[in-house]
Scaffold this motif. Structure first.
Motif, PDB file in Angstrom:
ATOM      1  N   SER A 203      50.499  33.380  39.206  1.00 40.42           N
ATOM      2  CA  SER A 203      51.466  34.314  39.888  1.00 40.42           C
ATOM      3  C   SER A 203      49.587  35.234  39.437  1.00 40.42           C
ATOM      4  O   SER A 203      49.820  35.773  40.721  1.00 40.42           O
ATOM      5  N   GLU A 204      49.100  35.038  38.456  1.00 37.93           N
ATOM      6  CA  GLU A 204      48.201  36.256  38.580  1.00 37.93           C
ATOM      7  C   GLU A 204      47.003  35.505  39.420  1.00 37.93           C
ATOM      8  O   GLU A 204      45.876  36.084  40.014  1.00 37.93           O
ATOM      9  N   PHE A 205      47.054  34.458  39.588  1.00 35.09           N
ATOM     10  CA  PHE A 205      45.484  33.857  40.941  1.00 35.09           C
ATOM     11  C   PHE A 205      46.050  34.316  41.833  1.00 35.09           C
ATOM     12  O   PHE A 205      44.902  34.898  42.831  1.00 35.09           O
ATOM     13  N   VAL A 206      47.203  34.389  42.513  1.00 31.33           N
ATOM     14  CA  VAL A 206      47.145  34.763  43.852  1.00 31.33           C
ATOM     15  C   VAL A 206      47.388  36.330  42.930  1.00 31.33           C
ATOM     16  O   VAL A 206      46.216  36.604  44.669  1.00 31.33           O
ATOM     17  N   THR A 207      47.550  37.253  42.685  1.00 31.57           N
ATOM     18  CA  THR A 207      47.123  38.544  42.754  1.00 31.57           C
ATOM     19  C   THR A 207      45.800  38.903  42.354  1.00 31.57           C
ATOM     20  O   THR A 207      45.557  40.171  43.243  1.00 31.57           O
ATOM     21  N   ILE A 208      45.022  38.343  41.602  1.00 29.04           N
ATOM     22  CA  ILE A 208      43.238  38.205  42.531  1.00 29.04           C
ATOM     23  C   ILE A 208      42.666  38.067  43.059  1.00 29.04           C
ATOM     24  O   ILE A 208      42.368  38.269  43.728  1.00 29.04           O
ATOM     25  N   GLY A 209      43.689  37.199  44.089  1.00 32.47           N
ATOM     26  CA  GLY A 209      42.759  37.164  45.311  1.00 32.47           C
ATOM     27  C   GLY A 209      43.498  38.378  46.386  1.00 32.47           C
ATOM     28  O   GLY A 209      42.113  38.518  46.937  1.00 32.47           O
ATOM     29  N   ILE A 210      44.803  38.701  46.104  1.00 32.91           N
ATOM     30  CA  ILE A 210      44.783  40.468  46.500  1.00 32.91           C
ATOM     31  C   ILE A 210      43.625  41.386  45.948  1.00 32.91           C
ATOM     32  O   ILE A 210      43.502  41.820  47.489  1.00 32.91           O
ATOM     33  N   TYR A 211      43.439  41.794  45.014  1.00 32.58           N
ATOM     34  CA  TYR A 211      42.631  42.300  44.815  1.00 32.58           C
ATOM     35  C   TYR A 211      40.721  42.436  45.107  1.00 32.58           C
ATOM     36  O   TYR A 211      40.592  43.212  45.206  1.00 32.58           O
ATOM     37  N   ILE A 212      40.677  41.222  44.876  1.00 30.94           N
ATOM     38  CA  ILE A 212      39.200  40.490  45.844  1.00 30.94           C
ATOM     39  C   ILE A 212      39.243  41.225  47.593  1.00 30.94           C
ATOM     40  O   ILE A 212      38.301  41.595  47.544  1.00 30.94           O
ATOM     41  N   LEU A 213      40.715  40.961  47.622  1.00 28.64           N
ATOM     42  CA  LEU A 213      40.483  41.622  49.939  1.00 28.64           C
ATOM     43  C   LEU A 213      40.327  42.641  49.393  1.00 28.64           C
ATOM     44  O   LEU A 213      39.445  43.301  49.939  1.00 28.64           O
ATOM     45  N   MET A 214      40.868  43.608  48.284  1.00 29.87           N
ATOM     46  CA  MET A 214      40.648  44.926  48.811  1.00 29.87           C
ATOM     47  C   MET A 214      39.694  45.769  48.370  1.00 29.87           C
ATOM     48  O   MET A 214      39.003  46.366  49.178  1.00 29.87           O
ATOM     49  N   LEU A 215      38.814  45.241  47.677  1.00 28.17           N
ATOM     50  CA  LEU A 215      37.239  45.175  46.843  1.00 28.17           C
ATOM     51  C   LEU A 215      37.025  44.968  48.381  1.00 28.17           C
ATOM     52  O   LEU A 215      35.392  45.546  47.916  1.00 28.17           O
ATOM     53  N   SER A 216      37.123  43.554  48.844  1.00 32.62           N
ATOM     54  CA  SER A 216      35.908  43.055  49.781  1.00 32.62           C
ATOM     55  C   SER A 216      37.193  44.264  51.211  1.00 32.62           C
ATOM     56  O   SER A 216      36.123  43.653  52.557  1.00 32.62           O
ATOM     57  N   ALA A 217      37.299  45.768  51.498  1.00 31.46           N
ATOM     58  CA  ALA A 217      37.185  46.334  52.585  1.00 31.46           C
ATOM     59  C   ALA A 217      35.924  46.314  52.836  1.00 31.46           C
ATOM     60  O   ALA A 217      35.197  47.382  52.596  1.00 31.46           O
ATOM     61  N   GLY A 218      36.551  46.429  54.732  1.00 33.93           N
ATOM     62  CA  GLY A 218      34.902  46.587  55.239  1.00 33.93           C
ATOM     63  C   GLY A 218      34.474  45.653  55.487  1.00 33.93           C
ATOM     64  O   GLY A 218      33.646  46.363  56.361  1.00 33.93           O
ATOM     65  N   VAL A 219      34.052  43.989  54.770  1.00 30.33           N
ATOM     66  CA  VAL A 219      33.571  43.166  54.841  1.00 30.33           C
ATOM     67  C   VAL A 219      34.047  42.349  56.353  1.00 30.33           C
ATOM     68  O   VAL A 219      35.096  42.527  56.204  1.00 30.33           O
TER      69      VAL A 219
END
Length: 294
Positions: free
Chosen positions: A40-56
């Motif tokens: 579950s945390e693997f999924v969550t961390i993937g979502i946060y990486i996408l959030m941090l990559s906003a605009g890329v």
């Protein structure tokens, strides 16, 4: 007719996400007899990486999420599970919970506990209009991505050397090791593939919900575990069909339950799950009979 088509597409879309979640959990259980709740945390961390990559550029952001989650899965395997691989199942389960909570509360410390909005491919929210049927593009993208990923996964397991070794290990790990299969490599690849599946689920789920929260992956992991049990512990085909079944039942209940009962949809879903397990305690598909772990 239009309502039936709309419901069928929704059911396949939700079921596809659940199927990928269940496959990531079932893969590790098939080889290690390990229920990895840190999925579950693997999924969550993937979502946060996408959030941090906003605009890329989105392909780069998606690649970054996949790489980070796969590396994280390999680190978790090496640091947390490899040293206790021969321990009893209770120790493995407690370790799985410990890793899950460690990652979850690390996210809380870094980003806070409140949900954060993110906008991943807003064009996917636009519907495709077919007569009177309006199908969100995210549903089509989810179904298509799942078909491609499951097909590639099946080819990998059947046509590559490491895939065949993983299948052999899932049936009888001791015999597989006696035949020269390297345990560390097989298990590391299994964790990497579970990380890949988690990252794809994160991308699809983030595009669907537009939210990042420290516990957002928990529901997917729980549903994935339930789907794995329904499909048959140790059966990868069963995990996929179990995920699809849970998704279809969830959407059908949402569509056909009276409005005053829809708030209790999950309760009805688990009633159906209990009924299935009463009728077939071994699940829809029989997994490997071997009980040995590595």
């Amino acid at each position: 007719m239009n309502f039936a088509l709309q419901t069928a597409i929704d059911a396949l879309s939700v079921g596809s996400i659940y199927a990928l979640s269940a496959l990531g959990i079932g893969l590790l259980f098939g080889i290690m007899r390990l229920i990895n709740f840190a999925q579950s945390e693997f999924v969550t961390i993937g979502i946060y990486i996408l959030m941090l990559s906003a605009g890329v550029w989105f392909p780069l952001a998606a690649l970054a999420a996949i790489c980070v989650v796969v590396v994280l899965a390999l680190v978790v395997e090496r640091m947390a599970f490899r040293p206790i691989r021969t321990a009893d199942p209770a120790t493995l389960l407690v370790t799985s919970f410990a890793v899950s909570y460690l990652l979850q509360y690390s996210l809380v410390l870094i980003f806070g506990a409140r949900p954060i909005g993110l906008d991943i491919l807003p064009e996917l929210a636009r519907p495709i209009v077919m007569g009177s049927v309006r199908v969100p593009r995210i549903d089509i993208a989810t179904i298509g991505a799942t078909i491609v990923l499951l097909s590639a996964f099946a080819l990998f397991l059947r046509k590559t050397r490491i895939g065949i070794e993983m299948r052999a290990a899932a049936v009888d790990f001791r015999m597989a090791r006696l035949l020269g299969i390297r345990a560390n490599r097989v298990i590391a690849v299994a964790f990497a593939m579970s990380g890949l599946l988690a990252a794809v689920v994160a991308i699809l789920f983030a595009a669907r919900t537009g939210v990042a929260a420290p516990t957002i992956g928990l529901e997917l992991a729980l549903v994935g575990f339930v789907a794995t049990v329904i499909g048959g512990m140790g059966s990868l085909v069963g995990a996929v069909f179990g995920g699809l079944a849970v998704g279809v039942v969830t959407v059908l209940l949402q569509a056909f339950l009276p409005p005053e009962l829809r708030a209790y949809r999950e309760a009805f879903v688990y009633i159906v799950v209990i009924a299935v397990l009463v009728l077939r305690p071994q699940g829809l598909f029989r997994g490997a009979a071997a009980r040995e772990r590595v």
